[in-house]
Design a protein around this motif. Sequence first.
Motif, PDB file in Angstrom:
ATOM      1  N   LEU A 175       8.466 -15.811  16.709  1.00 32.51           N
ATOM      2  CA  LEU A 175       7.490 -14.730  16.698  1.00 32.51           C
ATOM      3  C   LEU A 175       8.281 -13.398  16.326  1.00 32.51           C
ATOM      4  CD1 LEU A 175       4.743 -13.264  17.937  1.00 32.51           C
ATOM      5  CD2 LEU A 175       5.869 -12.977  20.050  1.00 32.51           C
ATOM      6  N   VAL A 176       7.547 -12.430  15.417  1.00 30.94           N
ATOM      7  CA  VAL A 176       8.286 -11.539  14.658  1.00 30.94           C
ATOM      8  C   VAL A 176       7.419 -10.179  15.243  1.00 30.94           C
ATOM      9  CG1 VAL A 176       8.080  -9.996  12.788  1.00 30.94           C
ATOM     10  CG2 VAL A 176       9.073 -12.368  12.607  1.00 30.94           C
ATOM     11  N   THR A 177       8.178  -9.187  15.770  1.00 32.22           N
ATOM     12  CA  THR A 177       7.432  -7.977  16.176  1.00 32.22           C
ATOM     13  C   THR A 177       7.913  -6.983  15.196  1.00 32.22           C
ATOM     14  OG1 THR A 177       7.194  -8.645  18.383  1.00 32.22           O
ATOM     15  CG2 THR A 177       7.047  -6.166  17.891  1.00 32.22           C
ATOM     16  N   ALA A 178       7.325  -6.311  14.255  1.00 31.01           N
ATOM     17  CA  ALA A 178       7.723  -5.455  13.274  1.00 31.01           C
ATOM     18  C   ALA A 178       7.317  -4.064  13.625  1.00 31.01           C
ATOM     19  CB  ALA A 178       7.439  -5.768  12.074  1.00 31.01           C
ATOM     20  N   PHE A 179       8.203  -2.846  13.743  1.00 31.28           N
ATOM     21  CA  PHE A 179       7.720  -1.514  13.895  1.00 31.28           C
ATOM     22  C   PHE A 179       7.751  -0.765  12.849  1.00 31.28           C
ATOM     23  CE2 PHE A 179       9.554  -3.420  17.617  1.00 31.28           C
ATOM     24  CZ  PHE A 179       8.882  -3.366  18.663  1.00 31.28           C
ATOM     25  N   VAL A 180       6.936  -0.096  12.074  1.00 31.00           N
ATOM     26  CA  VAL A 180       6.753   0.532  10.949  1.00 31.00           C
ATOM     27  C   VAL A 180       6.667   2.161  11.123  1.00 31.00           C
ATOM     28  CG1 VAL A 180       6.015   0.524   8.609  1.00 31.00           C
ATOM     29  CG2 VAL A 180       6.133  -1.456   9.956  1.00 31.00           C
ATOM     30  N   THR A 181       7.124   2.918  10.496  1.00 32.84           N
ATOM     31  CA  THR A 181       6.912   4.256  10.667  1.00 32.84           C
ATOM     32  C   THR A 181       6.065   4.668   9.269  1.00 32.84           C
ATOM     33  OG1 THR A 181       8.911   5.099  11.870  1.00 32.84           O
ATOM     34  CG2 THR A 181       7.873   6.480  10.538  1.00 32.84           C
ATOM     35  N   THR A 241       2.650   7.501  18.537  1.00 35.59           N
ATOM     36  CA  THR A 241       3.865   7.662  17.986  1.00 35.59           C
ATOM     37  C   THR A 241       3.595   7.709  16.265  1.00 35.59           C
ATOM     38  OG1 THR A 241       4.145   5.413  17.864  1.00 35.59           O
ATOM     39  CG2 THR A 241       4.956   6.842  19.546  1.00 35.59           C
ATOM     40  N   GLY A 242       2.467   7.305  16.067  1.00 36.68           N
ATOM     41  CA  GLY A 242       2.108   7.455  14.526  1.00 36.68           C
ATOM     42  C   GLY A 242       2.673   5.990  13.782  1.00 36.68           C
ATOM     43  N   ARG A 243       3.171   5.157  14.608  1.00 40.39           N
ATOM     44  CA  ARG A 243       3.747   3.780  14.229  1.00 40.39           C
ATOM     45  C   ARG A 243       2.721   2.853  14.185  1.00 40.39           C
ATOM     46  NH1 ARG A 243       9.349   2.611  17.041  1.00 40.39           N
ATOM     47  NH2 ARG A 243      10.085   2.147  14.858  1.00 40.39           N
ATOM     48  N   VAL A 244       3.015   1.793  13.439  1.00 39.17           N
ATOM     49  CA  VAL A 244       2.431   0.502  13.299  1.00 39.17           C
ATOM     50  C   VAL A 244       2.973  -0.847  13.856  1.00 39.17           C
ATOM     51  CG1 VAL A 244       1.255  -1.146  11.813  1.00 39.17           C
ATOM     52  CG2 VAL A 244       0.750   1.066  11.495  1.00 39.17           C
ATOM     53  N   VAL A 245       2.560  -1.519  14.839  1.00 39.66           N
ATOM     54  CA  VAL A 245       3.163  -2.750  15.286  1.00 39.66           C
ATOM     55  C   VAL A 245       2.638  -3.803  14.651  1.00 39.66           C
ATOM     56  CG1 VAL A 245       4.301  -3.828  17.339  1.00 39.66           C
ATOM     57  CG2 VAL A 245       3.942  -1.357  17.290  1.00 39.66           C
ATOM     58  N   VAL A 246       3.354  -4.618  13.925  1.00 36.94           N
ATOM     59  CA  VAL A 246       2.808  -6.005  13.355  1.00 36.94           C
ATOM     60  C   VAL A 246       3.261  -7.113  13.936  1.00 36.94           C
ATOM     61  CG1 VAL A 246       2.208  -7.217  11.383  1.00 36.94           C
ATOM     62  CG2 VAL A 246       2.391  -4.556  11.194  1.00 36.94           C
ATOM     63  N   LEU A 284      14.732  -8.143  -0.129  1.00 37.37           N
ATOM     64  CA  LEU A 284      14.447  -8.420  -1.551  1.00 37.37           C
ATOM     65  C   LEU A 284      13.020  -8.530  -1.693  1.00 37.37           C
ATOM     66  CD1 LEU A 284      15.546  -8.647  -4.575  1.00 37.37           C
ATOM     67  CD2 LEU A 284      16.024 -11.167  -3.804  1.00 37.37           C
ATOM     68  N   ASN A 285      12.493  -9.523  -0.904  1.00 37.33           N
ATOM     69  CA  ASN A 285      10.833  -9.534  -0.928  1.00 37.33           C
ATOM     70  C   ASN A 285      10.041  -8.350  -0.832  1.00 37.33           C
ATOM     71  OD1 ASN A 285      11.482 -12.472  -0.968  1.00 37.33           O
ATOM     72  ND2 ASN A 285      10.851 -13.019   1.054  1.00 37.33           N
ATOM     73  N   LEU A 286      10.371  -7.376  -0.233  1.00 41.94           N
ATOM     74  CA  LEU A 286       9.607  -6.429   0.341  1.00 41.94           C
ATOM     75  C   LEU A 286       9.720  -5.609  -0.836  1.00 41.94           C
ATOM     76  CD1 LEU A 286      10.179  -5.650   4.174  1.00 41.94           C
ATOM     77  CD2 LEU A 286       8.282  -6.818   3.057  1.00 41.94           C
ATOM     78  N   ALA A 287      10.820  -5.522  -1.528  1.00 41.67           N
ATOM     79  CA  ALA A 287      11.117  -4.903  -3.007  1.00 41.67           C
ATOM     80  C   ALA A 287      10.361  -5.379  -3.790  1.00 41.67           C
ATOM     81  CB  ALA A 287      12.698  -4.763  -3.118  1.00 41.67           C
ATOM     82  N   ALA A 316       0.873  -1.279   0.018  1.00 41.70           N
ATOM     83  CA  ALA A 316      -0.105  -0.033  -0.031  1.00 41.70           C
ATOM     84  C   ALA A 316       0.851   1.264   0.182  1.00 41.70           C
ATOM     85  CB  ALA A 316      -0.930  -0.027   1.224  1.00 41.70           C
ATOM     86  N   GLY A 317       2.148   0.930   0.229  1.00 45.08           N
ATOM     87  CA  GLY A 317       3.072   2.333  -0.052  1.00 45.08           C
ATOM     88  C   GLY A 317       3.086   2.968   1.422  1.00 45.08           C
ATOM     89  N   LEU A 318       2.630   2.389   2.617  1.00 46.46           N
ATOM     90  CA  LEU A 318       2.731   3.158   3.861  1.00 46.46           C
ATOM     91  C   LEU A 318       3.801   3.142   4.215  1.00 46.46           C
ATOM     92  CD1 LEU A 318      -0.804   1.733   4.937  1.00 46.46           C
ATOM     93  CD2 LEU A 318      -0.489   4.393   4.452  1.00 46.46           C
ATOM     94  N   ASP A 319       4.858   2.124   4.152  1.00 42.29           N
ATOM     95  CA  ASP A 319       6.041   1.714   4.938  1.00 42.29           C
ATOM     96  C   ASP A 319       7.101   2.826   4.770  1.00 42.29           C
ATOM     97  OD1 ASP A 319       6.066   0.686   2.373  1.00 42.29           O
ATOM     98  OD2 ASP A 319       7.993   0.168   2.977  1.00 42.29           O
ATOM     99  N   GLY A 320       7.459   3.579   5.930  1.00 42.44           N
ATOM    100  CA  GLY A 320       8.854   4.242   5.920  1.00 42.44           C
ATOM    101  C   GLY A 320       9.768   3.507   6.571  1.00 42.44           C
ATOM    102  N   GLU A 321      10.371   3.835   7.630  1.00 42.58           N
ATOM    103  CA  GLU A 321      11.644   2.982   8.373  1.00 42.58           C
ATOM    104  C   GLU A 321      10.770   1.877   9.133  1.00 42.58           C
ATOM    105  OE1 GLU A 321      13.418   5.294  11.244  1.00 42.58           O
ATOM    106  OE2 GLU A 321      14.304   6.590   9.824  1.00 42.58           O
ATOM    107  N   ILE A 322      11.636   0.635   8.831  1.00 45.36           N
ATOM    108  CA  ILE A 322      10.922  -0.632   9.317  1.00 45.36           C
ATOM    109  C   ILE A 322      12.084  -1.368  10.509  1.00 45.36           C
ATOM    110  CG2 ILE A 322      10.658  -3.109   8.825  1.00 45.36           C
ATOM    111  CD1 ILE A 322       9.478  -2.221   6.138  1.00 45.36           C
ATOM    112  N   ASP A 323      11.633  -1.662  11.522  1.00 50.83           N
ATOM    113  CA  ASP A 323      12.584  -2.360  12.322  1.00 50.83           C
ATOM    114  C   ASP A 323      11.927  -3.351  13.165  1.00 50.83           C
ATOM    115  OD1 ASP A 323      13.913  -3.176  14.771  1.00 50.83           O
ATOM    116  OD2 ASP A 323      14.267  -0.740  15.289  1.00 50.83           O
ATOM    117  N   ILE A 324      12.579  -4.653  12.742  1.00 48.18           N
ATOM    118  CA  ILE A 324      12.090  -5.904  13.122  1.00 48.18           C
ATOM    119  C   ILE A 324      12.675  -6.513  14.080  1.00 48.18           C
ATOM    120  CG2 ILE A 324      11.535  -8.387  12.149  1.00 48.18           C
ATOM    121  CD1 ILE A 324      11.658  -7.052   9.427  1.00 48.18           C
TER     122      ILE A 324
END
Length: 348
Positions: A247-253, A305-310, A210-213, A160-168
């Motif tokens: 278990l993955v916790t991903a923080f997305v700006t 914070t305006g971030r999404v946690v997945v 590469l997958n996310l690209a 959806a083009g929503l991802d800025g910085e990603i921290d996994i």
Amino acid sequence: MVRVAILGASGYGGSELLRLLGAHPEVELVGFSSRAYAGRPLSAAWPHIDVDTPFSEVEEAVAEAELVFMALPNGISMELSPRLLEEGRRVIDLSGDFRLPPAVFERWYGMEHRSPGWYEEARYGLVELFRADLPGARLVANPGCYVTAATLALAPLVAAGLDGEIDISAMSGVSGAGRDAGGTAFAEVNENLKPYKPAGEHRHTAEIELNLARVRAQGPEPRTHGPARERPLVFTPHLVPMTRGILVTAFVTLLRQVTADGLRELFADFYENEPFVRLTAELPQTKGTYGSNTVWISQRLDERTGRVVVFAAIDNLVKGASGQAVQNMNVVYGFPETAGLQTHGIWP
């Protein structure tokens, strides 16, 4: 019935393949091999399986096989697979040998790629995103375990083009290191939690990027191809004192604002009708995926914070390895995608 062989059947991935393929309605298991257990009965490696059929050498194991599962350490499949493919067999490779472009593989895996010409033949087997590539494929590269959970957690946001910085931040049970891995003795891992290979050191970082690209290039409809635009991310794995599970916790700006309802709708639309994706408001638990081929995904919007946690949980030996390999086989041959696979975990 597809005649199937398993190379590396004495490892954890091989054990799960034996379990899953043994109950598959479209499969005849015609051979299995192990370097460590060659000539010894299957029960010597796996006492819970009451079968005295001996492990074969590679040539004998594959002699009648149409499809060969490679549950082998990195670097071996690239040597064995070309000959098997030239003989007319199909290969599903659970190692990292054909997941990345050869130059990228060499940089991250620290070894020469000895079959670079076969990379273009390989199809990357993350079914939920790249299903259209797989029917009839001759060589399938099965994704990494961390990669599977992280990519599926992030794909809707990226498309959806929503991802800025990603921290996994990711945590894995000890079986992810393999049966012969050093540093996983009980005294070392029990009552202990530790990070490893942080700050861009873990090889799965490149595969996730590469997958996310590819997803970024495809947009919201995960079925086509376009130019990949890779973007660096932070990936930090941890070893936890349990046998299996990730278990993955991903923080997305976020690049633009979204509501919590909009976020839930985005994930629901993206994974509509995917049998192995479970989306719930409940936070995932690894035990909920134990023994299943399902990824359990949940997300939260941090409005402060305006971030999404997945969050995403999988069984690293099933959806993260052997179950996904069987799912790939089902798509390659046109079988029902759920054949031989469980969508529910084992509890407790």
